[in-house]
Design a protein around this motif. Structure first.
Motif, PDB file in Angstrom:
ATOM      1  N   LEU A 236       0.828  -1.207   0.000  1.00 44.94           N
ATOM      2  CA  LEU A 236       0.000   0.000   0.000  1.00 44.94           C
ATOM      3  C   LEU A 236       0.861   1.255   0.000  1.00 44.94           C
ATOM      4  CD1 LEU A 236      -2.675   1.556   0.306  1.00 44.94           C
ATOM      5  CD2 LEU A 236      -2.489   1.194   2.784  1.00 44.94           C
ATOM      6  N   VAL A 237       1.839   1.318   0.907  1.00 47.43           N
ATOM      7  CA  VAL A 237       2.657   2.530   0.967  1.00 47.43           C
ATOM      8  C   VAL A 237       3.623   2.606  -0.209  1.00 47.43           C
ATOM      9  CG1 VAL A 237       2.445   2.880   3.451  1.00 47.43           C
ATOM     10  CG2 VAL A 237       4.293   1.450   2.590  1.00 47.43           C
ATOM     11  N   ASN A 238       4.037   1.466  -0.765  1.00 44.64           N
ATOM     12  CA  ASN A 238       4.876   1.519  -1.968  1.00 44.64           C
ATOM     13  C   ASN A 238       4.112   2.119  -3.138  1.00 44.64           C
ATOM     14  OD1 ASN A 238       7.383   0.552  -1.121  1.00 44.64           O
ATOM     15  ND2 ASN A 238       6.813  -1.593  -1.386  1.00 44.64           N
ATOM     16  N   GLU A 239       2.853   1.728  -3.275  1.00 47.42           N
ATOM     17  CA  GLU A 239       2.044   2.307  -4.348  1.00 47.42           C
ATOM     18  C   GLU A 239       1.753   3.780  -4.075  1.00 47.42           C
ATOM     19  OE1 GLU A 239      -0.957   0.090  -6.957  1.00 47.42           O
ATOM     20  OE2 GLU A 239      -2.205   0.936  -5.359  1.00 47.42           O
ATOM     21  N   MET A 240       1.490   4.110  -2.826  1.00 49.33           N
ATOM     22  CA  MET A 240       1.269   5.509  -2.457  1.00 49.33           C
ATOM     23  C   MET A 240       2.512   6.350  -2.721  1.00 49.33           C
ATOM     24  SD  MET A 240      -1.853   6.104  -1.113  1.00 49.33           S
ATOM     25  CE  MET A 240      -1.791   7.283   0.232  1.00 49.33           C
ATOM     26  N   ALA A 241       3.689   5.769  -2.493  1.00 49.85           N
ATOM     27  CA  ALA A 241       4.934   6.497  -2.733  1.00 49.85           C
ATOM     28  C   ALA A 241       5.074   6.848  -4.208  1.00 49.85           C
ATOM     29  CB  ALA A 241       6.125   5.667  -2.269  1.00 49.85           C
ATOM     30  N   GLN A 242       4.739   5.894  -5.074  1.00 54.46           N
ATOM     31  CA  GLN A 242       4.814   6.166  -6.505  1.00 54.46           C
ATOM     32  C   GLN A 242       3.817   7.255  -6.909  1.00 54.46           C
ATOM     33  OE1 GLN A 242       5.125   2.614  -9.079  1.00 54.46           O
ATOM     34  NE2 GLN A 242       5.318   1.411  -7.206  1.00 54.46           N
ATOM     35  N   LEU A 243       2.628   7.198  -6.335  1.00 54.77           N
ATOM     36  CA  LEU A 243       1.632   8.233  -6.631  1.00 54.77           C
ATOM     37  C   LEU A 243       2.096   9.592  -6.116  1.00 54.77           C
ATOM     38  CD1 LEU A 243      -1.134   9.211  -7.559  1.00 54.77           C
ATOM     39  CD2 LEU A 243      -2.071   8.415  -5.363  1.00 54.77           C
ATOM     40  N   CYS A 244       2.661   9.615  -4.909  1.00 53.65           N
ATOM     41  CA  CYS A 244       3.121  10.885  -4.337  1.00 53.65           C
ATOM     42  C   CYS A 244       4.216  11.513  -5.191  1.00 53.65           C
ATOM     43  CB  CYS A 244       3.607  10.663  -2.908  1.00 53.65           C
ATOM     44  SG  CYS A 244       2.273  10.505  -1.699  1.00 53.65           S
ATOM     45  N   ASP A 245       5.057  10.678  -5.813  1.00 55.50           N
ATOM     46  CA  ASP A 245       6.073  11.225  -6.710  1.00 55.50           C
ATOM     47  C   ASP A 245       5.433  11.990  -7.857  1.00 55.50           C
ATOM     48  OD1 ASP A 245       8.517  10.682  -5.563  1.00 55.50           O
ATOM     49  OD2 ASP A 245       8.705   8.688  -6.433  1.00 55.50           O
ATOM     50  N   ARG A 246       4.270  11.559  -8.300  1.00 52.87           N
ATOM     51  CA  ARG A 246       3.583  12.258  -9.389  1.00 52.87           C
ATOM     52  C   ARG A 246       2.817  13.481  -8.882  1.00 52.87           C
ATOM     53  NH1 ARG A 246       1.322   8.024 -13.919  1.00 52.87           N
ATOM     54  NH2 ARG A 246       3.094   6.582 -13.896  1.00 52.87           N
ATOM     55  N   LEU A 247       2.263  13.343  -7.665  1.00 47.27           N
ATOM     56  CA  LEU A 247       1.463  14.434  -7.107  1.00 47.27           C
ATOM     57  C   LEU A 247       2.311  15.575  -6.567  1.00 47.27           C
ATOM     58  CD1 LEU A 247      -1.253  12.454  -5.081  1.00 47.27           C
ATOM     59  CD2 LEU A 247      -1.550  13.618  -7.279  1.00 47.27           C
ATOM     60  N   GLY A 248       3.584  15.310  -6.329  1.00 44.44           N
ATOM     61  CA  GLY A 248       4.425  16.321  -5.700  1.00 44.44           C
ATOM     62  C   GLY A 248       4.214  16.398  -4.199  1.00 44.44           C
ATOM     63  N   VAL A 249       3.820  15.266  -3.601  1.00 47.04           N
ATOM     64  CA  VAL A 249       3.587  15.188  -2.159  1.00 47.04           C
ATOM     65  C   VAL A 249       4.616  14.236  -1.551  1.00 47.04           C
ATOM     66  CG1 VAL A 249       1.927  14.518  -0.367  1.00 47.04           C
ATOM     67  CG2 VAL A 249       1.126  15.608  -2.482  1.00 47.04           C
ATOM     68  N   ASN A 250       5.092  14.546  -0.355  1.00 48.73           N
ATOM     69  CA  ASN A 250       6.095  13.714   0.319  1.00 48.73           C
ATOM     70  C   ASN A 250       5.400  12.618   1.135  1.00 48.73           C
ATOM     71  OD1 ASN A 250       8.028  12.697   2.229  1.00 48.73           O
ATOM     72  ND2 ASN A 250       9.303  14.484   1.791  1.00 48.73           N
ATOM     73  N   ILE A 251       5.554  11.354   0.720  1.00 49.42           N
ATOM     74  CA  ILE A 251       4.881  10.238   1.397  1.00 49.42           C
ATOM     75  C   ILE A 251       5.363  10.084   2.831  1.00 49.42           C
ATOM     76  CG2 ILE A 251       6.555   8.527   0.584  1.00 49.42           C
ATOM     77  CD1 ILE A 251       2.791   7.945   1.239  1.00 49.42           C
ATOM     78  N   TRP A 252       6.618  10.417   3.091  1.00 44.83           N
ATOM     79  CA  TRP A 252       7.163  10.272   4.448  1.00 44.83           C
ATOM     80  C   TRP A 252       6.498  11.258   5.405  1.00 44.83           C
ATOM     81  CZ3 TRP A 252      10.267   6.076   4.692  1.00 44.83           C
ATOM     82  CH2 TRP A 252      10.792   5.617   3.480  1.00 44.83           C
ATOM     83  N   GLU A 253       6.221  12.476   4.913  1.00 47.44           N
ATOM     84  CA  GLU A 253       5.491  13.451   5.728  1.00 47.44           C
ATOM     85  C   GLU A 253       4.043  13.013   5.913  1.00 47.44           C
ATOM     86  OE1 GLU A 253       5.885  17.265   3.957  1.00 47.44           O
ATOM     87  OE2 GLU A 253       8.075  17.355   4.192  1.00 47.44           O
ATOM     88  N   VAL A 254       3.483  12.400   4.880  1.00 48.71           N
ATOM     89  CA  VAL A 254       2.107  11.906   4.962  1.00 48.71           C
ATOM     90  C   VAL A 254       1.991  10.828   6.035  1.00 48.71           C
ATOM     91  CG1 VAL A 254       0.312  10.634   3.728  1.00 48.71           C
ATOM     92  CG2 VAL A 254       1.552  12.478   2.572  1.00 48.71           C
ATOM     93  N   ILE A 255       2.929   9.888   6.031  1.00 46.95           N
ATOM     94  CA  ILE A 255       2.896   8.801   7.020  1.00 46.95           C
ATOM     95  C   ILE A 255       3.089   9.349   8.424  1.00 46.95           C
ATOM     96  CG2 ILE A 255       4.082   6.716   7.812  1.00 46.95           C
ATOM     97  CD1 ILE A 255       4.759   6.186   4.818  1.00 46.95           C
ATOM     98  N   GLU A 256       4.009  10.298   8.567  1.00 49.41           N
ATOM     99  CA  GLU A 256       4.241  10.907   9.883  1.00 49.41           C
ATOM    100  C   GLU A 256       2.987  11.601  10.387  1.00 49.41           C
ATOM    101  OE1 GLU A 256       7.351  14.034  12.073  1.00 49.41           O
ATOM    102  OE2 GLU A 256       7.462  13.686   9.901  1.00 49.41           O
TER     103      GLU A 256
END
Length: 447
Positions: A236-256
């Motif tokens: 789930l988070v691996n797929e979210m990470a790929q999406l965040c790369d496209r959205l311009g959002v930091n997945i690590w900040e999202v998880i935190e």
């Protein structure tokens, strides 16, 4: 009836009085720590393995597993409580036998339980009344009763009367100094109630908490659930990470941010791929057995596919950054920091770093190197590749790309970021670095 009752009661008494002999088949990440625990408990323990080089090292009191201290091992070997051997005839001398052998998958991702069957055949060759066999290798539901049991019953002995059989899955976490073989709770399910009772008693000699379950299938399925739970959430988070790369959002900040919720959320983190023995393999074990019952594990299999796609995604990140530099793929120098499958271990099994290196090599990137303080050399596409002896500013300056694939705690990431041209961080290892942040390309950061 008297003979049957005597076999069970005699074994139960031996366990109660700690006057038993234990045998552990497979001196790997599961078997060796287990054998050492029994030896330290004062119990005579045979450690079996088919590899002569392992037996030779153990007989000299030398550990090849980081979680097993050489000093502790040598003490038990010298006292004669731990007896490493490749002679499986000594299975006849053991009252309790644990099977702790690898369970890989085939090239087509079908289960390969040949090591379990081989170990079972070795036990069956000298099986006698009053022995308890406990399978600990991770496998699919039905293995204990449909594959192991028939081989043992060919001897004419009956389970639950003459000999006893149970399944108790391993729960080893390499590199974990808090949860060990001794204090990690285990589950166990016997083929009969007597089997469960004896297996619980034998395990309680070295494990603080043993939880009995109804039968081996429950225990087998529980192990798969534990690991597939992690596989699905990591996917789930691996797929979210790929999406965040496209959205311009930091997945690590999202998880935190999401982790601030005190209920209903458990943080998992993206990475370059899944490694180790269990999490990568177990979804396919479950998918295989499900097909036997005309069931397709779509969700579980999709998660496994997402995780296995991550090395390909990281390969793309690396080649994208090479394309931004004045250098061709053939001339690009790429240094990998860490090839172990997880932090601070010397375990290479299914390392995502090696997969990424193979992908780059096939794309024409030939100048590949790595630094890992725990792994001196690796076999890479038929070649032996040595770790760089030291991580220095000079070494970092020489590279076009530095890829952090394993976030070993002993690495100076401030130095890495300061002296590297481009750092591709797949583990968020540079999160505390304050300077040179512009050189870091973080997986899932939206850059």
């Amino acid at each position: 009836m008297g003979r049957h009752r005597t076999s069970r009661e005699d074994l139960r008494e031996r366990i109660r009085r700690r006057r038993l002999t234990v045998g552990v088949l497979g001196m790997g990440y599961v078997g060796l720590p287990l054998a050492l625990e029994y030896a330290r408990a004062g119990i005579r323990t045979f450690g079996f393995d088919i590899k002569p080089e392992k037996i030779s090292q153990l007989q000299q009191g030398q550990s090849y597993i980081r979680d097993v201290p050489t000093a502790a091992l040598a003490e038990q070997v010298q006292t004669g409580r731990l007896i490493p051997t490749g002679d499986f005839r000594h299975c006849a001398d053991c009252d309790v036998l644990f099977i702790c052998v690898p369970t890989p998958f085939t090239a087509h991702k079908d289960p390969d339980i040949s090591f379990i069957l081989q170990a079972t055949e070795s036990i069956a060759a000298t099986l006698r009344p009053g022995q308890l066999i406990v399978l600990k290798s991770t496998t699919f539901p039905g293995t204990t009763e449909e594959y192991v049991l028939p081989l043992l019953q060919r001897t004419g002995l009956q389970v639950g009367e003459d000999f006893f059989l149970a399944f108790s899955p391993e729960r080893v976490d390499p590199g974990n100094r808090v949860w060990t073989t001794a204090n990690t709770p285990v589950v166990v399910g016997g083929v009969t109630e007597r089997c469960t009772e004896l297996a619980v008693a034998a395990l309680e000699l070295v494990v603080q908490k043993v939880v009995p379950v109804r039968n081996p299938r429950v225990a087998e399925m529980a192990k798969l659930l534990e690991n597939i739970f992690r596989s699905v959430n990591i996917a789930l988070v691996n797929e979210m990470a790929q999406l965040c790369d496209r959205l311009g959002v930091n997945i690590w900040e999202v998880i935190e941010a999401a982790s601030t919720k005190p209920f209903g959320f458990m943080p998992f983190y993206p990475g370059p791929g899944i490694g180790g023995h269990c999490i990568l393999i177990d979804p396919y074990y479950l998918a295989w057995v499900a097909r036997r019952y005309d069931f397709v594990t779509n969700f579980v299999t999709l998660a496994a596919e997402v995780n296995e796609s991550m090395p390909f995604y990281v390969r793309g990140l690396i080649e994208r950054e090479i394309a931004r530099l004045p250098v061709s793929l053939e001339r690009a120098r790429v240094l990998f920091l860490g090839v172990a499958f997880k932090r601070d271990v010397d375990d290479l099994r299914h390392s995502p770093a090696l997969k990424i290196m193979e992908l780059l090599w096939h794309d024409g990137v030939r100048q590949l190197a790595y630094y890992d303080p725990y792994i001196r050399s690796v076999e890479f596409l038929g070649r032996r590749l040595e770790s760089m002896p030291e991580l220095t500013p000079t070494l970092l300056r020489q590279q076009h790309i530095v890829v952090i694939t394993t976030d070993h705690s002993g690495v100076d990431y401030e130095m890495v970021c300061r002296w590297s041209r481009v750092v591709i961080d797949t583990r968020n290892a540079c999160r505390h670095v304050r300077r040179s942040r512009a050189r870091v390309v973080l997986l899932g950061s939206g850059r």
